[in-house]
Design a protein around this motif. Structure first.
Motif, short mmCIF file in Angstrom:
data_model
loop_
_atom_site.label_atom_id
_atom_site.label_comp_id
_atom_site.label_asym_id
_atom_site.label_seq_id
_atom_site.Cartn_x
_atom_site.Cartn_y
_atom_site.Cartn_z
N VAL A 41 0.85 -1.20 0.00
CA VAL A 41 0.00 0.00 0.00
C VAL A 41 0.88 1.24 0.00
CG1 VAL A 41 -1.79 1.28 1.22
CG2 VAL A 41 -1.81 -1.21 1.28
N LEU A 42 0.57 2.16 -0.88
CA LEU A 42 1.22 3.47 -0.93
C LEU A 42 0.26 4.50 -0.36
CD1 LEU A 42 3.73 5.10 -1.93
CD2 LEU A 42 2.43 5.50 -4.04
N CYS A 43 0.68 5.20 0.67
CA CYS A 43 -0.15 6.23 1.30
C CYS A 43 0.23 7.59 0.73
CB CYS A 43 0.05 6.22 2.81
SG CYS A 43 -0.37 4.65 3.60
N SER A 44 -0.77 8.32 0.25
CA SER A 44 -0.51 9.57 -0.46
C SER A 44 -1.60 10.58 -0.17
CB SER A 44 -0.43 9.29 -1.96
OG SER A 44 -0.20 10.47 -2.69
N LEU A 45 -1.24 11.85 -0.36
CA LEU A 45 -2.26 12.90 -0.24
C LEU A 45 -3.17 12.90 -1.47
CD1 LEU A 45 -3.34 15.27 1.44
CD2 LEU A 45 -1.75 16.75 0.22
N ASP A 46 -2.57 12.72 -2.64
CA ASP A 46 -3.30 12.71 -3.90
C ASP A 46 -2.97 11.45 -4.69
OD1 ASP A 46 -4.34 15.63 -3.94
OD2 ASP A 46 -2.19 15.88 -3.61
N ALA A 47 -3.84 11.12 -5.62
CA ALA A 47 -3.56 10.03 -6.57
C ALA A 47 -3.41 10.66 -7.95
CB ALA A 47 -4.70 9.01 -6.56
N THR A 48 -2.20 10.66 -8.46
CA THR A 48 -1.91 11.19 -9.79
C THR A 48 -1.19 10.13 -10.59
OG1 THR A 48 0.24 12.06 -9.13
CG2 THR A 48 -1.66 13.52 -8.82
N GLU A 49 -0.92 10.44 -11.86
CA GLU A 49 -0.17 9.49 -12.70
C GLU A 49 1.17 9.14 -12.07
OE1 GLU A 49 -0.56 10.20 -17.19
OE2 GLU A 49 -1.12 12.14 -16.30
N GLU A 50 1.86 10.16 -11.54
CA GLU A 50 3.16 9.93 -10.94
C GLU A 50 3.05 9.05 -9.69
OE1 GLU A 50 6.42 10.74 -11.78
OE2 GLU A 50 5.38 11.03 -13.69
N VAL A 51 1.98 9.22 -8.94
CA VAL A 51 1.79 8.40 -7.74
C VAL A 51 1.49 6.95 -8.14
CG1 VAL A 51 0.33 8.06 -5.71
CG2 VAL A 51 1.07 10.37 -6.34
N VAL A 52 0.71 6.75 -9.19
CA VAL A 52 0.46 5.38 -9.67
C VAL A 52 1.77 4.74 -10.10
CG1 VAL A 52 -0.71 3.97 -11.41
CG2 VAL A 52 -1.91 5.92 -10.37
N LYS A 53 2.61 5.49 -10.81
CA LYS A 53 3.92 4.99 -11.23
C LYS A 53 4.76 4.62 -10.02
CE LYS A 53 8.12 6.44 -13.67
NZ LYS A 53 8.80 7.58 -14.34
N GLU A 54 4.75 5.48 -9.00
CA GLU A 54 5.50 5.22 -7.78
C GLU A 54 5.01 3.96 -7.09
OE1 GLU A 54 6.75 7.73 -3.74
OE2 GLU A 54 4.84 8.13 -4.72
N CYS A 60 3.49 -1.95 -5.03
CA CYS A 60 2.22 -1.72 -4.33
C CYS A 60 1.08 -1.80 -5.34
CB CYS A 60 2.20 -0.35 -3.67
SG CYS A 60 3.41 -0.14 -2.35
N ASN A 61 0.06 -2.54 -5.00
CA ASN A 61 -1.10 -2.60 -5.89
C ASN A 61 -2.30 -1.85 -5.31
OD1 ASN A 61 -1.57 -4.48 -3.87
ND2 ASN A 61 -2.54 -5.99 -5.23
N VAL A 62 -2.07 -1.07 -4.25
CA VAL A 62 -3.13 -0.25 -3.64
C VAL A 62 -2.56 1.12 -3.30
CG1 VAL A 62 -4.76 -0.01 -1.74
CG2 VAL A 62 -4.29 -2.28 -2.67
N ILE A 63 -3.29 2.15 -3.66
CA ILE A 63 -3.01 3.51 -3.20
C ILE A 63 -4.15 3.94 -2.28
CG2 ILE A 63 -2.84 5.95 -3.88
CD1 ILE A 63 -1.76 4.96 -6.60
N VAL A 64 -3.80 4.36 -1.08
CA VAL A 64 -4.78 4.97 -0.18
C VAL A 64 -4.47 6.47 -0.16
CG1 VAL A 64 -5.71 5.13 2.15
CG2 VAL A 64 -5.10 2.91 1.20
N ALA A 65 -5.36 7.25 -0.75
CA ALA A 65 -5.14 8.68 -0.90
C ALA A 65 -6.18 9.45 -0.09
CB ALA A 65 -5.22 9.09 -2.37
N HIS A 66 -5.81 10.66 0.32
CA HIS A 66 -6.77 11.51 1.02
C HIS A 66 -7.76 12.11 0.02
CE1 HIS A 66 -8.50 14.00 4.03
NE2 HIS A 66 -7.94 15.13 3.62
#
Length: 366
Positions: A41-54, A60-66
């Motif tokens: 899991v990648l914890c992020s403030l936003d979900a953007t293309e760069e965050v998906v790449k990261e 990580c196959n899950v992003i938990v974004a605010h």
């Protein structure tokens, strides 16, 4: 131990129930299959293309974004804007995106509590508690079954008031009824009046738990037909609402506090109104755009109100009564990803968790 995405979501939604989000919000699973196994899991403030790449680079196959990447309905997925491109990339890379936004803002242990923690505030509480989020259940139970019914209601989430659990009220009385010849009574006989010593139970619970609480009541109650009443309450829910207010351990001069604020929140700049002629001790704050809480901050006697996205003419509304400080939207919520990681690490110590290093702030300063 492997966990499914739905298990991770279920835990997050006990921390910040979706029912507490604003009507305009879209806090939910935005991309992905709830039945997928969580690898990281990648914890992020936003979900953007760069965050998906990261996320992909960190396995990580899950992003938990605010912030939700999707606020409005998408009528096409052609990549014509950053929202569509992010969603397309997440689908292609098989990365789920879950957003936990104003519901996390509104709980007492959420976004604003994290800011208060960074500033070392004490005796904190919700700045503007929400109304009409509570209900009361009244029911009638034979004396010997009272505790079993109460325990079932407690497990369903009823009877919690602030830091107190197991809260209820009971008073004894006599219940009367007459079973028909088609009834299957636990107590009494067909077509004969019956009197039973019962407890009247009153218990409060969050309104979003209504179905769960009523189900728990019916499962635990010994009667074939359960008599109960539900009441919507006007009460404030002290654990749910907007903003936070608390006290500095030691008062500071206004300019000294602004320098302290800048250092603790890693700020490059602060926009603020005329300084007041008294020390700063009581601090009100709201992550994100919180100007609508200015009057609440004044009413609570705060010396300073910290938030973001304040318009030029709105600064005049401080009117010498309070210092109004705008620290920037991204900056005010930057530490939310730390909060998300803390929440998940306590429940899922075996899942690989990462803090996003991508700077998603669309605003730059010179």
């Amino acid at each position: 131990m492997a966990y499914l995405l739905r298990e991770l979501i279920a835990h997050l939604e006990t921390i910040a129930p979706p029912a507490y989000q604003e009507s305009y919000d879209n806090a939910q699973l935005l991309v992905g299959d709830p039945a997928m196994e969580v690898r990281g899991v990648l914890c992020s403030l936003d979900a953007t293309e760069e965050v998906v790449k990261e996320a992909k680079e960190n396995n990580c196959n899950v992003i938990v974004a605010h912030h939700p990447i999707i606020f409005k309905g998408l009528k096409s997925l052609t990549g014509k804007n950053y929202v569509e491109r992010t969603v397309i990339k997440a689908i292609k890379e098989e990365v789920a995106i879950y957003a936990i936004h104003t519901n996390l803002d509104h709980v007492a242990h959420g976004v604003n509590a994290k800011i208060a923690q960074k500033l070392g505030l004490e005796k904190t509480g919700i700045l503007a508690p929400k109304l009409q989020l509570m209900m009361k259940l009244v029911t009638f139970v034979p004396l010997g079954d009272t505790q079993a019914v109460l325990n079932s209601l407690y497990r369903a989430g009823a009877g919690v008031i602030g830091e107190y659990s197991g809260c209820s009220f009971r008073v004894g009385g006599t219940g009367t009824f007459q079973p028909s010849d088609k009834a299957n009574p636990t107590i009494g006989k067909h077509d004969k009046p019956e009197e039973v010593e019962e407890n009247r139970i009153e218990i409060m619970f969050p309104a979003y738990l209504k179905q769960k609480v009523v189900s728990a009541l019916k499962q635990a109650h010994p009667y074939e037909e359960v008599a109960y009443y539900l009441h919507e309450l006007e009460n404030e829910n002290q654990e749910v609402g907007a903003g936070m207010v608390g006290f500095l351990p030691t008062e500071m001069e206004a300019l000294e506090f602004l320098k302290f604020l800048k250092q603790k929140m890693n700020l490059s700049s602060i926009k603020y109104t005329q300084l007041i002629d008294r020390p700063i001790r009581k601090v009100a704050l709201c992550g994100g755009a919180g100007f609508f809480l200015l009057n609440a901050a004044k009413a609570r006697g705060a010396d300073i109100f910290i938030t973001s996205d304040i318009k030029y003419h709105e600064f005049f509304d401080a009117d010498g009564e309070i210092v109004l400080a705008d620290i920037g939207h991204y900056e005010s919520e930057f530490f939310t990803k730390e909060l998300l990681l803390e929440i998940l690490s306590k429940k899922f110590p075996n899942i690989a968790l990462y803090l996003s290093k991508v700077i998603t702030n669309p605003v730059s300063y010179l």
